[in-house]
Design an enzyme around this catalytic site. Structure first.
Site, PDB file in Angstrom:
ATOM      1  N   ASN A  85       0.800  -1.230   0.000  1.00  0.00           N
ATOM      2  CA  ASN A  85       0.000   0.000   0.000  1.00  0.00           C
ATOM      3  C   ASN A  85       0.832   1.279   0.000  1.00  0.00           C
ATOM      4  O   ASN A  85       0.472   2.267  -0.626  1.00  0.00           O
ATOM      5  CB  ASN A  85      -0.994  -0.011   1.167  1.00  0.00           C
ATOM      6  CG  ASN A  85      -0.313  -0.050   2.512  1.00  0.00           C
ATOM      7  OD1 ASN A  85       0.745  -0.641   2.657  1.00  0.00           O
ATOM      8  ND2 ASN A  85      -0.899   0.579   3.495  1.00  0.00           N
ATOM      9  N   CYS A 119      -3.169   1.522   6.379  1.00  0.00           N
ATOM     10  CA  CYS A 119      -3.550   0.783   7.590  1.00  0.00           C
ATOM     11  C   CYS A 119      -4.165   1.710   8.630  1.00  0.00           C
ATOM     12  O   CYS A 119      -4.875   1.263   9.516  1.00  0.00           O
ATOM     13  CB  CYS A 119      -2.332   0.063   8.155  1.00  0.00           C
ATOM     14  SG  CYS A 119      -0.946   1.178   8.427  1.00  0.00           S
ATOM     15  N   GLU A 174       3.680  -5.405  12.300  1.00  0.00           N
ATOM     16  CA  GLU A 174       2.735  -4.289  12.112  1.00  0.00           C
ATOM     17  C   GLU A 174       1.623  -4.808  11.225  1.00  0.00           C
ATOM     18  O   GLU A 174       1.850  -5.060  10.037  1.00  0.00           O
ATOM     19  CB  GLU A 174       3.438  -3.103  11.433  1.00  0.00           C
ATOM     20  CG  GLU A 174       4.580  -2.507  12.223  1.00  0.00           C
ATOM     21  CD  GLU A 174       4.136  -1.863  13.521  1.00  0.00           C
ATOM     22  OE1 GLU A 174       2.953  -1.507  13.641  1.00  0.00           O
ATOM     23  OE2 GLU A 174       4.979  -1.732  14.422  1.00  0.00           O
TER      24      GLU A 174
HETATM   25  P1  NDP Z   1       0.225  -9.405   3.183  1.00  0.00           P
HETATM   26  O1  NDP Z   1       0.191  -9.887   4.574  1.00  0.00           O
HETATM   27  O2  NDP Z   1      -0.507 -10.188   2.160  1.00  0.00           O
HETATM   28  O3  NDP Z   1       1.717  -9.274   2.672  1.00  0.00           O
HETATM   29  C1  NDP Z   1       2.692  -8.493   3.316  1.00  0.00           C
HETATM   30  C2  NDP Z   1       4.081  -8.974   2.885  1.00  0.00           C
HETATM   31  O4  NDP Z   1       4.305 -10.285   3.398  1.00  0.00           O
HETATM   32  C3  NDP Z   1       4.231  -9.096   1.377  1.00  0.00           C
HETATM   33  O5  NDP Z   1       5.545  -8.766   1.021  1.00  0.00           O
HETATM   34  C4  NDP Z   1       3.941 -10.556   1.155  1.00  0.00           C
HETATM   35  O6  NDP Z   1       4.478 -11.005  -0.054  1.00  0.00           O
HETATM   36  C5  NDP Z   1       4.642 -11.174   2.352  1.00  0.00           C
HETATM   37  N1  NDP Z   1       4.207 -12.523   2.717  1.00  0.00           N
HETATM   38  C6  NDP Z   1       3.018 -13.134   2.448  1.00  0.00           C
HETATM   39  N2  NDP Z   1       3.026 -14.415   2.949  1.00  0.00           N
HETATM   40  C7  NDP Z   1       4.232 -14.594   3.573  1.00  0.00           C
HETATM   41  C8  NDP Z   1       4.838 -15.679   4.292  1.00  0.00           C
HETATM   42  N3  NDP Z   1       4.211 -16.851   4.482  1.00  0.00           N
HETATM   43  N4  NDP Z   1       6.083 -15.513   4.772  1.00  0.00           N
HETATM   44  C9  NDP Z   1       6.738 -14.350   4.610  1.00  0.00           C
HETATM   45  N5  NDP Z   1       6.224 -13.292   3.921  1.00  0.00           N
HETATM   46  C10 NDP Z   1       4.973 -13.395   3.422  1.00  0.00           C
HETATM   47  O7  NDP Z   1      -0.297  -7.902   3.245  1.00  0.00           O
HETATM   48  P2  NDP Z   1      -0.638  -6.954   2.025  1.00  0.00           P
HETATM   49  O8  NDP Z   1       0.566  -6.783   1.163  1.00  0.00           O
HETATM   50  O9  NDP Z   1      -1.929  -7.410   1.424  1.00  0.00           O
HETATM   51  O10 NDP Z   1      -0.860  -5.546   2.778  1.00  0.00           O
HETATM   52  C11 NDP Z   1      -2.071  -5.145   3.315  1.00  0.00           C
HETATM   53  C12 NDP Z   1      -2.104  -5.375   4.816  1.00  0.00           C
HETATM   54  O11 NDP Z   1      -1.018  -4.709   5.441  1.00  0.00           O
HETATM   55  C13 NDP Z   1      -3.352  -4.816   5.464  1.00  0.00           C
HETATM   56  O12 NDP Z   1      -3.857  -5.756   6.384  1.00  0.00           O
HETATM   57  C14 NDP Z   1      -2.847  -3.595   6.198  1.00  0.00           C
HETATM   58  O13 NDP Z   1      -3.624  -3.222   7.315  1.00  0.00           O
HETATM   59  C15 NDP Z   1      -1.482  -4.017   6.592  1.00  0.00           C
HETATM   60  N6  NDP Z   1      -0.657  -2.862   6.880  1.00  0.00           N
HETATM   61  C16 NDP Z   1      -0.300  -2.599   8.184  1.00  0.00           C
HETATM   62  C17 NDP Z   1       0.426  -1.473   8.493  1.00  0.00           C
HETATM   63  C18 NDP Z   1       0.866  -1.193   9.894  1.00  0.00           C
HETATM   64  O14 NDP Z   1       1.776  -0.395  10.064  1.00  0.00           O
HETATM   65  N7  NDP Z   1       0.287  -1.809  10.905  1.00  0.00           N
HETATM   66  C19 NDP Z   1       0.826  -0.516   7.447  1.00  0.00           C
HETATM   67  C20 NDP Z   1       0.421  -0.898   6.124  1.00  0.00           C
HETATM   68  C21 NDP Z   1      -0.299  -2.024   5.857  1.00  0.00           C
HETATM   69  P3  NDP Z   1       3.562 -11.018  -1.404  1.00  0.00           P
HETATM   70  O15 NDP Z   1       2.853  -9.724  -1.488  1.00  0.00           O
HETATM   71  O16 NDP Z   1       4.587 -11.173  -2.442  1.00  0.00           O
HETATM   72  O17 NDP Z   1       2.643 -12.171  -1.238  1.00  0.00           O
END
Ligand code: NDP
Length: 480
Positions: free
Chosen positions: A150, A282, A248
């Site tokens: 995002n 988020c 996070e």
């Molecule tokens: P995801 O959880 O789908 O992915 C986050 C990252 O983790 C990506 O790089 C993803 O790779 C990777 N990932 C996925 N599965 C695994 C695994 N099994 N092991 C290691 N890495 C993995 O989140 P989104 O990208 O969809 O982002 C949206 C989410 O992030 C929302 O829930 C939002 O609230 C949260 N968010 C939280 C923030 C905070 O500060 N608390 C700030 C911004 C967002 P890939 O995409 O390649 O699958």
């Protein structure tokens, strides 16, 4: 078609298996570049490079490390327009937003931690005649940074910069959905002569590349931002290996508007908090609670303002909202709009996909959507949608709104609009969230702790909290 490369040991490398994934432009729905689908062998190479670079990097003085980080920050600044354009194309966000928020923040993340390490105080505990203690804070070694789609470069650098500043070497993975600016960051590192192997960027799928990082024995800590379900998976893998973790995660943030608020400010800020970045931050306030005395007036003014948000091609200067990040994500949001209708909600504005003319006719555009009439505990008001969808809910008393605001599994952020100082402090204390804004939203002082309660995360980022996370504290007790 351009092929993104991994950045390992100071070089741009193709994935060892030779596999690539499509990188889609959300504004058009068309593939425009290819992403390495890296596997565990690529991660292994990156960890080896990091391990090799660690002794020299961790031995540098803070002032020397600071210079390297500042060089990256300055180069991000010089390339701001190019990076903003790349971010907007990769993510679908308005170019203006990438120019004013995402890329400046990536620059500031590097500059902030580059200078923070010059001003750190050491801890010393005097025991009088029994001697004294001092605390060494030593880097961990190789750490993994995994970030979401995002705010791609903004969140990627928010993790990488403190990890590097405190003397660690990094293996990092951006979201496979938005990899491009991380790739440009690799090029920046090469341009400024950043030491080889200190930062390694490996692209690929979360369940493959990301998981290989989490599982690697030599990776000592994982800093992760993403969804709560993914966070739980990472925690389950990392906990038995006793790795440090900073998670996070998701949010379902309440935005509380009291009768005594500065009305215009509350309306204006609530619209921004709801729909900035197409609601894909988020911290977005997606549940708006309005005190009954001003509910109807607020509703009218809010909807009126939302009607003025133009949904359009991200690079057009009058577009206030661009495309959401992917087709799958658009379909998820539309399914929640459908669910809201089934749960008895009334759509006050929006609710549908927006079809633009070619070449944007395949893009993922949604109307900003405002819904009322839902119970505070229905699924739409409890689950994270992460899109341009907000609900309006009236309330009578402070107790009632606190109960509704605190009713979800999440606890990331909250915004409160009131002019009553005592009430502001009371609500801030009682709300279950890691961040509270009074009469504002998204204002950040990078020195402050950042993170969530409940299922919104574990640990805090920001300021010295982040530098502490990326170090091991060692107490030295000295008896003379
Ligand atoms: P995801 O959880 O789908 O992915 C986050 C990252 O983790 C990506 O790089 C993803 O790779 C990777 N990932 C996925 N599965 C695994 C695994 N099994 N092991 C290691 N890495 C993995 O989140 P989104 O990208 O969809 O982002 C949206 C989410 O992030 C929302 O829930 C939002 O609230 C949260 N968010 C939280 C923030 C905070 O500060 N608390 C700030 C911004 C967002 P890939 O995409 O390649 O699958």
């Amino acid at each position: 078609m351009e092929k993104i490369a991994n950045y390992i040991g100071g070089e741009l490398l193709a994935p060892m298996g030779g596999d690539y994934l499509d990188n889609i432009e959300p504004a058009t729905g068309k593939v425009y570049s290819l992403i390495p689908r890296s596997g565990s062998a690529d991660v292994e190479l990156a960890v080896k490079a990091a391990q090799k670079a660690f002794p020299a990097w961790s031995a540098l003085s803070n002032a020397e490390r600071s210079k390297h980080l500042m060089a990256v920050s300055n180069r991000i600044s010089e390339k701001l327009d190019e990076l903003a354009m790349a971010e907007s194309k990769d993510n679908g966000k308005p170019l203006k937003l990438a120019q004013s928020v995402d890329i400046p923040r990536a620059r500031d993340n590097f500059a902030f931690f580059a200078t923070a390490i010059l001003h750190q105080e050491d801890e010393f505990h005097n025991m009088g005649e029994k001697g004294f203690n001092y605390t060494l804070r030593q880097p961990l070694g190789t750490v993994a940074c995994i970030s979401p789609w995002n705010l791609p470069l903004y969140l990627f650098t928010w993790k990488i910069a403190p990890a590097l500043a405190s003397g660690n070497c990094v293996v990092a993975k951006p979201s496979e959905v938005t990899p491009f600016t991380a790739y440009l960051l690799s090029q920046i590192c090469m341009e400024v002569g950043f030491p080889a192997g200190v930062l390694n960027i490996v692209h690929g799928l979360g369940a493959e590349t990301g998981q290989a990082m989490v599982e690697h024995d030599l990776v000592k800590a994982i800093s992760f931002t993403g969804g709560t379900v993914t966070g739980a998976r990472i925690a389950a893998l990392a906990a038995p290996r006793f790795k440090k973790m900073s998670l996070e995660l998701g949010g379902k943030n309440p935005n509380i508007v009291f009768d005594d608020c500065d009305f215009d400010r509350a309306v204006k800020t609530s619209v921004r908090a709801a729909f900035a970045n197409q609601g894909q931050i988020c911290l977005c306030g997606s549940r708006i609670f309005v005190q009954s005395g001003i509910y109807e007036k607020f509703k009218e003014a809010f909807v009126q303002r939302v009607k003025g948000l133009k949904v359009g091609p991200p690079q057009e200067s009058d577009s206030r909202m661009g495309a959401v990040v992917s087709k799958a994500h658009m379909e998820k949001i539309l399914s929640y709009i459908q669910l809201a209708k089934e749960e008895g909600g009334t759509i006050l504005h929006g609710g549908k996909q927006v079809k633009l003319a070619a070449p944007y006719d395949g893009g993922y555009y949604l109307e900003p959507t405002v819904i009322e009439g839902l119970s505070f505990d229905c699924r739409v008001n409890q689950e994270e949608v992460f899109g341009p969808l907000v609900t309006l809910t009236p309330f009578e008393t402070e107790e009632e709104v606190l109960m509704m605001a605190n009713s979800t599994e999440y606890g990331l952020a909250c915004t409160v609009f009131t002019q009553d100082l005592n009430k502001a402090h009371r609500v801030a204390k009682e709300i279950h969230s890691g961040i509270v804004w009074i009469n504002d939203w998204l204002v950040r002082d990078l020195r402050t702790p950042f993170g969530g309660m409940k299922n919104s995360g574990v640990g805090r980022e920001g300021g010295f909290e982040a530098l502490k996370f990326f170090t091991e504290a060692k107490n030295v007790c000295f008896n003379f």
